[in-house]
Design a protein around this motif. Structure first.
Motif, mmCIF file in Angstrom:
data_model
loop_
_atom_site.group_PDB
_atom_site.id
_atom_site.type_symbol
_atom_site.label_atom_id
_atom_site.label_comp_id
_atom_site.label_asym_id
_atom_site.label_seq_id
_atom_site.Cartn_x
_atom_site.Cartn_y
_atom_site.Cartn_z
ATOM 1 N N THR A 240 -3.625 -4.014 3.526
ATOM 2 C CA THR A 240 -4.069 -3.167 4.707
ATOM 3 C C THR A 240 -2.770 -2.256 5.150
ATOM 4 O O THR A 240 -3.006 -1.123 5.484
ATOM 5 C CB THR A 240 -4.324 -4.063 5.873
ATOM 6 N N GLU A 241 -1.679 -3.019 5.265
ATOM 7 C CA GLU A 241 -0.449 -2.361 5.879
ATOM 8 C C GLU A 241 -0.057 -1.299 4.928
ATOM 9 O O GLU A 241 0.585 -0.259 5.045
ATOM 10 C CB GLU A 241 0.511 -3.540 6.079
ATOM 11 N N LEU A 242 -0.092 -1.551 3.442
ATOM 12 C CA LEU A 242 0.394 -0.728 2.523
ATOM 13 C C LEU A 242 -0.617 0.695 2.396
ATOM 14 O O LEU A 242 0.318 1.682 2.492
ATOM 15 C CB LEU A 242 0.369 -1.483 1.215
ATOM 16 N N GLU B 271 -1.202 4.026 -2.226
ATOM 17 C CA GLU B 271 -2.358 4.158 -3.032
ATOM 18 C C GLU B 271 -2.441 3.071 -3.912
ATOM 19 O O GLU B 271 -1.535 2.734 -4.627
ATOM 20 C CB GLU B 271 -2.420 5.432 -4.028
ATOM 21 N N LEU B 272 -3.632 2.101 -3.833
ATOM 22 C CA LEU B 272 -3.783 1.074 -4.632
ATOM 23 C C LEU B 272 -4.731 1.230 -5.876
ATOM 24 O O LEU B 272 -5.695 2.126 -5.612
ATOM 25 C CB LEU B 272 -4.476 0.102 -3.932
ATOM 26 N N ARG B 273 -4.193 1.150 -7.102
ATOM 27 C CA ARG B 273 -4.771 1.458 -8.063
ATOM 28 C C ARG B 273 -4.858 0.354 -9.375
ATOM 29 O O ARG B 273 -3.892 -0.419 -9.527
ATOM 30 C CB ARG B 273 -4.300 2.589 -8.844
ATOM 31 N N ARG B 274 -6.018 0.257 -9.938
ATOM 32 C CA ARG B 274 -5.910 -0.791 -11.130
ATOM 33 C C ARG B 274 -5.258 -0.282 -12.240
ATOM 34 O O ARG B 274 -5.368 0.787 -12.867
ATOM 35 C CB ARG B 274 -7.554 -1.048 -11.224
ATOM 36 N N HIS C 83 9.318 1.320 1.811
ATOM 37 C CA HIS C 83 8.443 2.514 2.063
ATOM 38 C C HIS C 83 7.556 2.426 3.398
ATOM 39 O O HIS C 83 7.311 3.344 3.962
ATOM 40 C CB HIS C 83 7.181 2.469 0.865
ATOM 41 N N CYS C 84 7.183 1.149 3.806
ATOM 42 C CA CYS C 84 6.271 0.905 4.845
ATOM 43 C C CYS C 84 7.087 1.343 6.251
ATOM 44 O O CYS C 84 6.423 1.590 7.192
ATOM 45 C CB CYS C 84 5.799 -0.249 4.915
ATOM 46 N N GLN C 85 8.293 0.888 6.073
ATOM 47 C CA GLN C 85 9.375 1.298 7.262
ATOM 48 C C GLN C 85 9.598 2.639 7.735
ATOM 49 O O GLN C 85 10.274 2.858 8.741
ATOM 50 C CB GLN C 85 10.572 0.318 6.996
#
Length: 301
Positions: free
Chosen positions: A130-132, A138-141, A253-255
């Motif tokens: 969720t934080e990412l 982007e979450l990808r398989r 990246h999140c920071q």
């Protein structure tokens, strides 16, 4: 006892691999689901037979007529195919196999990148899914079955396919126990610690299920989150933590505030065609207002 168990295992592998016919009134193959129970028992760490013992018995039985007979490790791979991450182990590995759990763990090592730069900085764990996503990741398989081959590039986190079913925890637990007792590198343990932090809540599990990264064969997303969290609890993390470098990249990246601003803008103002049209209309209106104001000021001069 070892002799009896070794002969039983060889007979089991031969019948399962269609090299021998099923005996009349067979107590294993004649009953539904018994094979699965036997497979589970054979992967308990405390039930392992030294692989060289089974090899020696196999050689004694078939050395004189090898023609057409598959190798022992091929039969093992066929029997544990539903557990392994590859259908066949490299040929050079047969002499190194200690027992069945070791053979299964070796099948996962194909996904380890050789020569990868190991990060020995302070251990840092990845933010949750969720934080990412909130930070624009982007979450990808990832389209391969190499479990540890997780990549993060250009804001895209690619994660290989993971199936969660009733037997997953059982098999993974035994491999992790073997790693922690006998292996220098604990790759599966490190992977489950990584996933433990990635899937912090049922909402995180739902994100990965929606992206088809996780196939959830359990009762619900809460059960999926619980299984993954149980894997990560109380597991030691060594300075050789395999995903430490990746975790540092994701945290960095999140920071960055700009990444969160971009993600918020896309979510709030670019989520649908009508939202995009309204943003464009607002920008055009603002530009016209500014132009009108400038023209008014110039006319006064």
């Amino acid at each position: 006892m070892i002799l009896l168990d070794g002969i039983f295992v060889i007979q089991l592998l031969l019948i399962y691999g269609k090299q021998r016919k099923t005996l009349p009134n067979d107590q294993i193959f004649g009953k539904p689901l018994i094979v699965d129970d036997v497979r589970r028992d054979m992967t308990l760490l405390e039930n392992q037979i030294p692989f060289f013992v089974v090899q020696r018995l196999f050689k004694m039985a078939f050395e004189k007529h090898w023609r057409g007979m598959p190798k022992l490790l091929e039969l093992v791979c066929q029997f544990f195919k539903t557990v392994m991450r590859m259908e066949k182990l490299p040929e050079s590995k047969e002499s190194e196999v200690k027992h069945f759990v070791h053979a299964i763990s070796l099948s996962f090592l194909r996904s380890v990148r050789k020569g990868q730069d190991r990060c020995y900085r302070k251990i840092k764990f990845t933010p949750s899914a969720t934080e990412l996503v909130a930070a624009g990741v982007e979450l990808r398989r990832r389209e391969n079955n190499r479990l540890f081959d997780i990549q993060f590039e250009n804001g895209v986190l690619e994660i290989p396919y993971l199936v969660l079913e009733d037997s997953t925890e059982f098999y993974f637990r035994n491999i992790m126990a073997f790693e922690q007792c006998y292996c220098e590198n604990t790759y599966l343990t490190d992977y489950m610690v990584f996933m433990h932090h990635l899937v912090d809540t049922p909402g995180d599990a739902e994100l990965l299920i929606d992206k088809e990264i996780i196939e959830n064969c359990l009762s619900n997303k809460e059960a999926a989150a619980r299984v993954i969290n149980n894997f990560g609890k109380e597991n030691p993390v060594t300075p050789k933590f395999y995903f430490n470098s990746l975790s540092h990249e994701l945290t960095k990246h999140c920071q960055r505030p700009c990444n969160k601003w971009k993600a918020t803008f896309k979510r709030d103002y670019c989520s649908s065609p009508w939202a995009i049209i309204s943003v464009i209309a607002a920008v055009v209106l603002l530009l016209l207002t500014v132009a009108q104001t400038v023209c008014s000021v110039l006319s006064l001069k």
